[in-house]
Design an enzyme around this catalytic site. Structure first.
Site, PDB file in Angstrom:
ATOM      1  N   LYS A 148       0.916  -1.129  -0.007  1.00  0.00           N
ATOM      2  CA  LYS A 148      -0.058  -0.016  -0.143  1.00  0.00           C
ATOM      3  C   LYS A 148       0.925   1.149  -0.087  1.00  0.00           C
ATOM      4  O   LYS A 148       2.104   1.072  -0.088  1.00  0.00           O
ATOM      5  CB  LYS A 148      -0.930   0.082   1.101  1.00  0.00           C
ATOM      6  CG  LYS A 148      -2.153  -0.954   1.171  1.00  0.00           C
ATOM      7  CD  LYS A 148      -3.094  -0.358   2.156  1.00  0.00           C
ATOM      8  CE  LYS A 148      -4.210  -1.561   2.214  1.00  0.00           C
ATOM      9  NZ  LYS A 148      -5.194  -1.371   3.392  1.00  0.00           N
ATOM     10  N   HIS A 151       2.421   6.753   3.404  1.00  0.00           N
ATOM     11  CA  HIS A 151       1.621   8.024   3.266  1.00  0.00           C
ATOM     12  C   HIS A 151       2.829   8.898   4.133  1.00  0.00           C
ATOM     13  O   HIS A 151       3.347   8.379   5.180  1.00  0.00           O
ATOM     14  CB  HIS A 151       0.279   8.142   3.573  1.00  0.00           C
ATOM     15  CG  HIS A 151      -0.278   7.163   4.616  1.00  0.00           C
ATOM     16  ND1 HIS A 151       0.068   7.766   5.988  1.00  0.00           N
ATOM     17  CD2 HIS A 151      -0.827   6.216   4.637  1.00  0.00           C
ATOM     18  CE1 HIS A 151      -0.532   6.858   6.931  1.00  0.00           C
ATOM     19  NE2 HIS A 151      -1.081   6.018   6.024  1.00  0.00           N
ATOM     20  N   HIS A 154       3.203   7.808   7.505  1.00  0.00           N
ATOM     21  CA  HIS A 154       4.139   6.795   7.956  1.00  0.00           C
ATOM     22  C   HIS A 154       5.256   7.634   8.105  1.00  0.00           C
ATOM     23  O   HIS A 154       6.180   7.305   8.967  1.00  0.00           O
ATOM     24  CB  HIS A 154       4.173   5.664   6.915  1.00  0.00           C
ATOM     25  CG  HIS A 154       3.014   5.053   6.971  1.00  0.00           C
ATOM     26  ND1 HIS A 154       2.255   4.774   5.779  1.00  0.00           N
ATOM     27  CD2 HIS A 154       2.485   4.192   7.862  1.00  0.00           C
ATOM     28  CE1 HIS A 154       1.435   3.906   5.690  1.00  0.00           C
ATOM     29  NE2 HIS A 154       1.422   3.535   7.042  1.00  0.00           N
TER      30      HIS A 154
END
Ligand SMILES: NC(=[NH2+])NCCC[C@H](N)C(=O)O
Length: 593
Positions: A148, A151, A154
Site C-alpha cells: 500500500k 503516506h 508513516h
C-alpha cells in the site's frame, strides 16, 4: 572537570558532571534556602526555572506557600545576598526572584564541559545522561503497509520515532527499535489473486514496492465490479492464515523484497531498525488467549459468527476481534504482538509511534491488555501525532517514500542553484541537496508540537531564510568553516589555558555559552514530553545567537591571538552542540555546502 567550582550540597536528580548548570541552580537554591530556613535546598531547587529574556533563572516564591508576604520574603533573600563564583546578582519583581549567573565562571564551566564531554569521552556525550541506565525500551515506529502507499503519516512516525530512539539512547536506555510492517491481512489475499492476473517477475525484482502497489490498485478495481474477486481473496488469505505453503510462497518473496527496498530508503533517511517484524509474525497463541480471557470476563459477544469485544463501559466502543471465517484482524494482532514483545524483550517501557487517527484503535488494545491484567500494560505509551495536509510532488500525489526523498533532493537542488556563486563551490551537489532536503522535511515535521496538524509546503521548508532545516545546515557549515579559514589559530591549547574570561566582554558570547549550558536540560525535557519540538526550538535559538554574534565576536581580524582563540573555542563548542542536537533529530550535519 579540570575547572573546579566551589563545592555545593548534593541534590538528588542533579548531575553536574554532565549538566554543569545544575551546579549553578543548586547554588541559587542554597542561597534562597539559607535566607528562608523553612525551605530545604531540594525544595527550592524544584522551583529554579529558566528566566525570561535577559534573566538567567527565576524563582516564583508563591509556589512554596510560605506564611508571610511574598515581597517581604523576596526582600529577605535580596538583603542577605552576596555575590560569589556562581551567582552575580539577584533582583525581584513582586513575587519573582531573578538571578544572573557570574559570567566568567558560567562561560568557562560550560565550555569546558562541552569540550571534555565531546573530546575526552569515547564518543561525544555532551547533553546525554544516564537516567535510563539498566532499562530497556521498545520503540515501534514507521510501520508502513507492504503493497500500500507509504503516506505522510508513516513518514511522521518514521521521523518522530527515529528521534525518540536517539533520545532514549542518549538518556542511557537500551533501545530496541522496531518496524511493525503491515504485511498481513485480507489485502494480501487480494494481491495474490491480482498477481496471477497482473504480476510480473521482472517488475517485481526491479521495484517490489511499486509493482505490488500497482497490482493492488488494479485488482482493487476489479474487485469493485466483481464480487468473485473478493471471495477469492478471502479464501486465499484464509489459506495463508492456515499456513498453506503454496499460498504463502509468493508472499514471502514480496515481503523480503519490500523489506530490502525499505531498508535502503531508511538508510538514506538516517533511520535504523533493530528489528523488522510485522503483523504476519504474530502467533495465534496469544490472540486465542486474549479472546478466551475477555470471554471469561463477559466482554465478548457474537455477531453472526464474528467475535466482538464490548468496551463501551470505557467509552471505547465495540470492536471486532475475530472474523466470521476465523481469520484474525489488525486489532487482535496488536494484542498478541504486544504480549509477544513483552515475552521476548521484558521491556521497562514500550512506545507506539502511531498517528492520532488511530487513537481509538490504540486505546482499545492497550485497554484490553490492562483488562487481562498484564502488569506491564501500564508501561505502554502511545506517542501520537497530527495530520500532514497537502503533500504532493510537482507531478502529483505522493505514494512512495522514494518519491518523497527524491522530490526533497530535487526541490533543494533547484533552490541551491539560485545562488550560483555558492553553488559552484559545492563539491557534491547531489548528495548535499539530498541531505539539506531531508533536513528541510524533518525540521518542518518536528518544529511544532506533535499533535498539531501541519501543511506540507516545499517552498517554505526549503528556504534558507526563516526557521528551516537548510538554515540549520547552513549555520553548522559556517561554524565548521572557521577551522578551515583560521588554521593559524590551531590547534587550540587545552581548555584551562584558553583565555575564556575574555569572552565575558561580549554579551553575544555569553548568550551562546548560556544556551549551550541549557542543552542537557533540553534533552531531559524532551524525554519527559516525547516532543522533538523543544530540541528544534533549541537548535534555532542557538543558530540565531550564533548568527548575531558573528559581528561582535569576530575571530578573523581579531589581533589579540588569545582572544581570537577563545572565540574560536566558543564557536567550535557551539558547532559541536548544534551538531549534537541535529543528530538527535536524525539529521546529518554537513561540513560544507
Ligand atoms: N502496532 C501498530 N498498530 N502500529 C501501527 C501500524 C500502522 C499500520 N501499518 C498502518 O499503516 O496503518
Amino acid at each position: 572537570m579540570s575547572f573546579k567550582l566551589p563545592s555545593l550540597p548534593d541534590v538528588p536528580g542533579t548531575d553536574p558532571s554532565r549538566a554543569v548548570l545544575d551546579s549553578f541552580k543548586v547554588a541559587i537554591a542554597k542561597r534562597v534556602a539559607d535566607a528562608l530556613p523553612s525551605l530545604t535546598v531540594e525544595q527550592v531547587y524544584q522551583g529554579v526555572d529558566y528566566g525570561k529574556k535577559g534573566v538567567d533563572f527565576t524563582i516564583a516564591l508563591p509556589r512554596f506557600r510560605l506564611p508571610g508576604k511574598v515581597d517581604v520574603l523576596a526582600k529577605t533573600v535580596i538583603d542577605q545576598f552576596q555575590a560569589d563564583d556562581f551567582v552575580e546578582s539577584v533582583t525581584h519583581d513582586k513575587a519573582f526572584l531573578h538571578f544572573m549567573l557570574k559570567t566568567p565562571s558560567l562561560v568557562r564551566a560550560v565550555l569546558t564541559q562541552v569540550h571534555e564531554l565531546t573530546y575526552d569521552a569515547p564518543s561525544p556525550e555532551y547533553g546525554t545522561n544516564t537516567s535510563g541506565a539498566g532499562k530497556k525500551v521498545v520503540i515501534e515506529y514507521s510501520s508502513p503497509n507492504i503493497a500500500k502507499s507509504f503516506h505522510v503519516g508513516h513518514l511522521r512516525s518514521t521521523i518522530i520515532g527515529a528521534f525518540l530512539a536517539n533520545l532514549y539512547k542518549a538518556c542511557g536506555w537500551e533501545v530496541v527499535s522496531m518496524n511493525y510492517l503491515g504485511d498481513w491481512g485480507t489485502q494480501f489475499g487480494l494481491i495474490a489473486v491480482g498477481f496471477e492476473k497482473y504480476g510480473s517477475e521482472e517488475e517485481l525484482q526491479k521495484d517490489a514496492i511499486k509493482h505490488l502497489f500497482d497490482v493492488y490498485v488494479n485488482i482493487n478495481k476489479d474487485a469493485e465490479s466483481d464480487p468473485g474477486v473478493k471471495a477469492a481473496a478471502a479464501a486465499w488469505f484464509k489459506r495463508m492464515e492456515d499456513g498453506d505453503e503454496d499460498a504463502l510462497k509468493n508472499w514471502r518473496v514480496w515481503r523480503e523484497l519490500s523489506v530490502k527496498k525499505y531498508a535502503e530508503e531508511y538508510e538514506r533517511l538516517n533511520v535504523h531498525f533493530d528489528v523488522y517484524t510485522g503483523e504476519s509474525k504474530v502467533g495465534k497463541k496469544w490472540q486465542d488467549f486474549a479472546l478466551e480471557r475477555l470471554n471469561e470476563m463477559g466482554l465478548i459477544s457474537d455477531a453472526e459468527g464474528a467475535k466482538l469485544v464490548e468496551l463501551d463501559k470505557w467509552k471505547l466502543g465495540k470492536a471486532v476481534l475475530r472474523k466470521k471465517d476465523g481469520t484474525s484482524i489488525y486489532l487482535t494482532r496488536d494484542i498478541g504482538g504486544a504480549i509477544e514483545r513483552y515475552e521476548q524483550h521484558k521491556f521497562d517501557k514500550m512506545l507506539y509511534v502511531i498517528s492520532s487517527q488511530q487513537d481509538l484503535h490504540t486505546a482499545q488494545f492497550i485497554k484490553m491488555l490492562h483488562l487481562m491484567e498484564f502488569p506491564w500494560a501500564s508501561s505502554i505509551e502511545h506517542v501520537n501525532y497530527g495530520l500532514v495536509l497537502g503533500m504532493s510532488t510537482r507531478k502529483g500525489n505522493v505514494v512512495f517514500l522514494e518519491q518523497i526523498i527524491r522530490e526533497a533532493a530535487s526541490v533543494m537542488h533547484e533552490q541551491m542553484k539560485k545562488n550560483q556563486e555558492k553553488y559552484a563551490a559545492v563539491e557534491d551537489p547531489e548528495q548535499t541537496s539530498l541531505e539539506v532536503g531531508l533536513a528541510a522535511i524533518k525540521i518542518q515535521d518536528m518544529a511544532a508540537k506533535r499533535i498539531n496538524n501541519y501543511t506540507f509546503n516545499w517552498d517554505r521548508m526549503t528556504s534558507f531564510e526563516g526557521d528551516t532545516g537548510p538554515y540549520l545546515q547552513y549555520a553548522h557549515v559556517r561554524l565548521t568553516s572557521l577551522t578551515r579559514k583560521n588554521p593559524e589559530l590551531l590547534p587550540l591549547p587545552p581548555p584551562d589555558q584558553i583565555a575564556a574570561e575574555t569572552l565575558a566582554e561580549r554579551p553575544a558570547a555569553r548568550e551562546i555559552a548560556f544556551l549551550l549550558g541549557t542543552y542537557p536540560d533540553v534533552v531531559r525535557t524532551a524525554l519527559r514530553t516525547h516532543e522533538p519540538s523543544g530540541v528544534v526550538t533549541f537548535a534555532f535559538r542557538l543558530a540565531h545567537a550564533i548568527s548575531s554574534a558573528w559581528e561582535t565576536v569576530v575571530v578573523k581580524g581579531e589581533k589579540d591571538v588569545e582572544r581570537a582563540r577563545a572565540r574560536m573555542w566558543l564557536y567550535l563548542c557551539a558547532r559541536d552542540v548544534l551538531g549534537a542536537a541535529m543528530r538527535l533529530l536524525s539529521i546529518r550535519p554537513l561540513e560544507r555546502m
